[in-house]
Design a protein around this motif. Structure first.
Motif, PDB file in Angstrom:
ATOM      1  N   MET A 219       0.831  -1.206   0.000  1.00  0.00           N
ATOM      2  CA  MET A 219       0.000   0.000   0.000  1.00  0.00           C
ATOM      3  C   MET A 219       0.866   1.257   0.000  1.00  0.00           C
ATOM      4  O   MET A 219       0.558   2.233  -0.692  1.00  0.00           O
ATOM      5  CB  MET A 219      -0.914  -0.002   1.230  1.00  0.00           C
ATOM      6  CG  MET A 219      -1.752   1.264   1.383  1.00  0.00           C
ATOM      7  SD  MET A 219      -2.804   1.224   2.854  1.00  0.00           S
ATOM      8  CE  MET A 219      -1.564   1.168   4.171  1.00  0.00           C
ATOM      9  N   HIS A 220       1.964   1.225   0.754  1.00  0.00           N
ATOM     10  CA  HIS A 220       2.838   2.396   0.838  1.00  0.00           C
ATOM     11  C   HIS A 220       3.470   2.700  -0.524  1.00  0.00           C
ATOM     12  O   HIS A 220       3.608   3.862  -0.896  1.00  0.00           O
ATOM     13  CB  HIS A 220       3.935   2.157   1.883  1.00  0.00           C
ATOM     14  CG  HIS A 220       3.433   2.184   3.294  1.00  0.00           C
ATOM     15  ND1 HIS A 220       2.705   1.148   3.839  1.00  0.00           N
ATOM     16  CD2 HIS A 220       3.541   3.127   4.272  1.00  0.00           C
ATOM     17  CE1 HIS A 220       2.400   1.449   5.088  1.00  0.00           C
ATOM     18  NE2 HIS A 220       2.890   2.642   5.378  1.00  0.00           N
ATOM     19  N   ARG A 221       3.846   1.651  -1.246  1.00  0.00           N
ATOM     20  CA  ARG A 221       4.442   1.873  -2.563  1.00  0.00           C
ATOM     21  C   ARG A 221       3.424   2.486  -3.517  1.00  0.00           C
ATOM     22  O   ARG A 221       3.748   3.409  -4.281  1.00  0.00           O
ATOM     23  CB  ARG A 221       4.987   0.561  -3.138  1.00  0.00           C
ATOM     24  CG  ARG A 221       5.635   0.732  -4.520  1.00  0.00           C
ATOM     25  CD  ARG A 221       6.325  -0.543  -4.975  1.00  0.00           C
ATOM     26  NE  ARG A 221       6.788  -0.467  -6.345  1.00  0.00           N
ATOM     27  CZ  ARG A 221       7.928   0.115  -6.738  1.00  0.00           C
ATOM     28  NH1 ARG A 221       8.706   0.682  -5.845  1.00  0.00           N
ATOM     29  NH2 ARG A 221       8.276   0.139  -8.016  1.00  0.00           N
ATOM     30  N   LEU A 222       2.193   1.994  -3.466  1.00  0.00           N
ATOM     31  CA  LEU A 222       1.150   2.522  -4.350  1.00  0.00           C
ATOM     32  C   LEU A 222       0.872   3.998  -4.061  1.00  0.00           C
ATOM     33  O   LEU A 222       0.882   4.833  -4.974  1.00  0.00           O
ATOM     34  CB  LEU A 222      -0.138   1.710  -4.185  1.00  0.00           C
ATOM     35  CG  LEU A 222      -1.364   2.234  -4.944  1.00  0.00           C
ATOM     36  CD1 LEU A 222      -1.117   2.270  -6.446  1.00  0.00           C
ATOM     37  CD2 LEU A 222      -2.598   1.400  -4.621  1.00  0.00           C
ATOM     38  N   ILE A 223       0.638   4.332  -2.791  1.00  0.00           N
ATOM     39  CA  ILE A 223       0.342   5.717  -2.431  1.00  0.00           C
ATOM     40  C   ILE A 223       1.556   6.601  -2.681  1.00  0.00           C
ATOM     41  O   ILE A 223       1.444   7.722  -3.191  1.00  0.00           O
ATOM     42  CB  ILE A 223      -0.107   5.821  -0.956  1.00  0.00           C
ATOM     43  CG1 ILE A 223      -1.407   5.047  -0.745  1.00  0.00           C
ATOM     44  CG2 ILE A 223      -0.294   7.289  -0.552  1.00  0.00           C
ATOM     45  CD1 ILE A 223      -1.849   4.952   0.706  1.00  0.00           C
ATOM     46  N   GLY A 224       2.746   6.079  -2.316  1.00  0.00           N
ATOM     47  CA  GLY A 224       3.975   6.842  -2.521  1.00  0.00           C
ATOM     48  C   GLY A 224       4.201   7.177  -3.983  1.00  0.00           C
ATOM     49  O   GLY A 224       4.573   8.301  -4.324  1.00  0.00           O
ATOM     50  N   HIS A 242       0.932  -1.462 -14.170  1.00  0.00           N
ATOM     51  CA  HIS A 242       1.577  -2.759 -14.385  1.00  0.00           C
ATOM     52  C   HIS A 242       1.850  -3.530 -13.093  1.00  0.00           C
ATOM     53  O   HIS A 242       1.765  -4.760 -13.072  1.00  0.00           O
ATOM     54  CB  HIS A 242       2.882  -2.567 -15.166  1.00  0.00           C
ATOM     55  CG  HIS A 242       2.681  -1.928 -16.516  1.00  0.00           C
ATOM     56  ND1 HIS A 242       1.793  -2.425 -17.440  1.00  0.00           N
ATOM     57  CD2 HIS A 242       3.228  -0.807 -17.079  1.00  0.00           C
ATOM     58  CE1 HIS A 242       1.805  -1.673 -18.523  1.00  0.00           C
ATOM     59  NE2 HIS A 242       2.667  -0.677 -18.323  1.00  0.00           N
ATOM     60  N   GLU A 243       2.150  -2.826 -12.006  1.00  0.00           N
ATOM     61  CA  GLU A 243       2.414  -3.520 -10.749  1.00  0.00           C
ATOM     62  C   GLU A 243       1.133  -3.807  -9.970  1.00  0.00           C
ATOM     63  O   GLU A 243       1.067  -4.789  -9.232  1.00  0.00           O
ATOM     64  CB  GLU A 243       3.365  -2.707  -9.873  1.00  0.00           C
ATOM     65  CG  GLU A 243       4.775  -2.579 -10.444  1.00  0.00           C
ATOM     66  CD  GLU A 243       5.724  -1.899  -9.474  1.00  0.00           C
ATOM     67  OE1 GLU A 243       5.430  -1.898  -8.250  1.00  0.00           O
ATOM     68  OE2 GLU A 243       6.754  -1.367  -9.926  1.00  0.00           O
ATOM     69  N   TYR A 244       0.119  -2.949 -10.123  1.00  0.00           N
ATOM     70  CA  TYR A 244      -1.105  -3.090  -9.321  1.00  0.00           C
ATOM     71  C   TYR A 244      -2.334  -3.442 -10.155  1.00  0.00           C
ATOM     72  O   TYR A 244      -3.430  -3.567  -9.605  1.00  0.00           O
ATOM     73  CB  TYR A 244      -1.346  -1.799  -8.530  1.00  0.00           C
ATOM     74  CG  TYR A 244      -0.299  -1.574  -7.460  1.00  0.00           C
ATOM     75  CD1 TYR A 244      -0.454  -2.090  -6.179  1.00  0.00           C
ATOM     76  CD2 TYR A 244       0.880  -0.885  -7.746  1.00  0.00           C
ATOM     77  CE1 TYR A 244       0.520  -1.911  -5.203  1.00  0.00           C
ATOM     78  CE2 TYR A 244       1.860  -0.701  -6.779  1.00  0.00           C
ATOM     79  CZ  TYR A 244       1.675  -1.219  -5.520  1.00  0.00           C
ATOM     80  OH  TYR A 244       2.649  -1.043  -4.555  1.00  0.00           O
ATOM     81  N   ASN A 245      -2.134  -3.585 -11.447  1.00  0.00           N
ATOM     82  CA  ASN A 245      -3.225  -3.981 -12.348  1.00  0.00           C
ATOM     83  C   ASN A 245      -4.450  -3.064 -12.218  1.00  0.00           C
ATOM     84  O   ASN A 245      -5.594  -3.519 -12.260  1.00  0.00           O
ATOM     85  CB  ASN A 245      -3.643  -5.438 -12.092  1.00  0.00           C
ATOM     86  CG  ASN A 245      -2.510  -6.403 -12.350  1.00  0.00           C
ATOM     87  OD1 ASN A 245      -1.817  -6.305 -13.355  1.00  0.00           O
ATOM     88  ND2 ASN A 245      -2.308  -7.331 -11.429  1.00  0.00           N
ATOM     89  N   ILE A 246      -4.176  -1.787 -12.039  1.00  0.00           N
ATOM     90  CA  ILE A 246      -5.260  -0.810 -11.937  1.00  0.00           C
ATOM     91  C   ILE A 246      -5.501  -0.206 -13.322  1.00  0.00           C
ATOM     92  O   ILE A 246      -4.574   0.357 -13.917  1.00  0.00           O
ATOM     93  CB  ILE A 246      -4.903   0.300 -10.925  1.00  0.00           C
ATOM     94  CG1 ILE A 246      -4.837  -0.299  -9.503  1.00  0.00           C
ATOM     95  CG2 ILE A 246      -5.922   1.440 -10.975  1.00  0.00           C
ATOM     96  CD1 ILE A 246      -4.372   0.682  -8.446  1.00  0.00           C
TER      97      ILE A 246
END
Length: 311
Positions: A219-224, A242-246
């Motif tokens: 979660m920290h990587r995504l928000i960061g 690519h990393e979170y498939n969003i």
């Protein structure tokens, strides 16, 4: 208009636009789902894409007042039936009011119960007040404002669980803290009836350095990455997609682009202000360049551009 006042007004406008884009991006259901997976026990271990469907309606962004008595909307429909809900008034009305950044309802997996979630974004840990004190006030308002909206009269068993999540950027460490009610037995234990899990505060600390992509700091990587002032637009989008498939919609892409441009603009204006302040008190372009971390050519370009306006 005085030049310094005009610059201050422009800077405030950029900051307001930047804050709006941050909230819009955080309020995307795909982003919210990643946060819920890491902060709500019922959703832990689930895939974020499977949690999206539990977020009801569209999150309210900066339209629900925090102040007592103003968080609820009450009116009647065409048949005279009473309708209650969150007071999502136009942001221009009562402009000075403090409003929740993001607020939304989440349906639990049993299909019956709901929780109310509030997310607040902070550029850093405030110095003018203790952040936990403000979070306690917000979570208390999320409880008290339910009266006559989510429960009526003395039906206190209908109070919904609330969760206030505070995201603080520019912290020294990546952290995740859950503050909630506990019971200490001081004499013989007694099984008091009630729900200790009604009030929940989550504090999320995000550093400037984006962590590696692992489960612990997912979660920290995504928000960061989303809110980073260091990453370029495409770098952000690559991590998110690519990393979170969003899925990246055109609207999402535009918000990221505008946020990046505003962030760069705010930083450029701050640097220009420092350069001119140093120049006015007698520092040379070389000294200013060394202190600020830009080239001498950049310093001289700022002075050349700003000096006539300062005269």
């Amino acid at each position: 208009m005085n030049t310094e006042i005009a610059n201050a007004v422009n800077a405030a406008g950029d900051k307001a636009q930047y804050d709006t884009r941050v909230k819009r991006l955080l309020a995307q259901k795909s982003i919210l789902a990643h946060i819920l997976v890491k902060t709500v026990d019922e959703f832990k271990g689930m895939k974020p894409e499977d949690v999206v469907k539990y977020i009801e309606g569209e999150p309210s962004i900066s339209v629900v007042p925090v102040e007592p008595g103003l968080a609820n909307m009450e009116k009647t429909d065409a048949t005279g039936q009473r309708i209650v809900g969150l007071n999502t008034e136009n942001a221009e009305i009562n402009e000075g009011l403090v409003r929740f950044d993001i607020i939304f309802y989440v349906r639990m997996k049993n299909g019956l119960s709901q929780i109310i979630v509030n997310i607040e974004a902070q550029k850093d840990e405030p110095t003018e007040y203790k952040i936990l004190n403000r979070a306690i006030f917000y979570v208390s308002r999320l409880i008290s404002s339910q009266k006559e909206r989510d429960f009526v009269n003395t039906n206190y068993d209908d109070i919904k669980q609330v969760l206030s999540i505070w995201i603080c950027m520019n912290m020294d460490d990546n952290s995740l803290s859950h503050i909630h009610l506990t019971k200490d037995e001081m004499l013989k234990p007694c099984n008091w009836k009630g729900n200790l899990d009604l009030l929940n505060i989550v504090l999320i600390g995000i550093t400037n350095e984006i962590p590696e992509h692992d489960e612990k700091y997912e979660m920290h990587r995504l928000i960061g990455a989303l809110l980073s002032s260091e990453l370029k637009e495409q770098e952000k989008l690559d991590i998110i997609e690519h990393e979170y498939n969003i899925p990246i919609s055109q609207e999402f892409r535009e918000d990221v682009s505008i946020m990046c441009n505003l962030s760069q603009g705010i930083e450029d204006k701050a640097i220009a202000k420092i350069v001119m302040n140093m120049y006015k008190i007698g520092y040379t372009p070389n000294q200013i360049a060394d202190a600020v971390g830009v080239s001498v050519d950049e310093v001289e370009a700022i002075i050349k551009k700003k000096e006539p306006a300062m005269a």
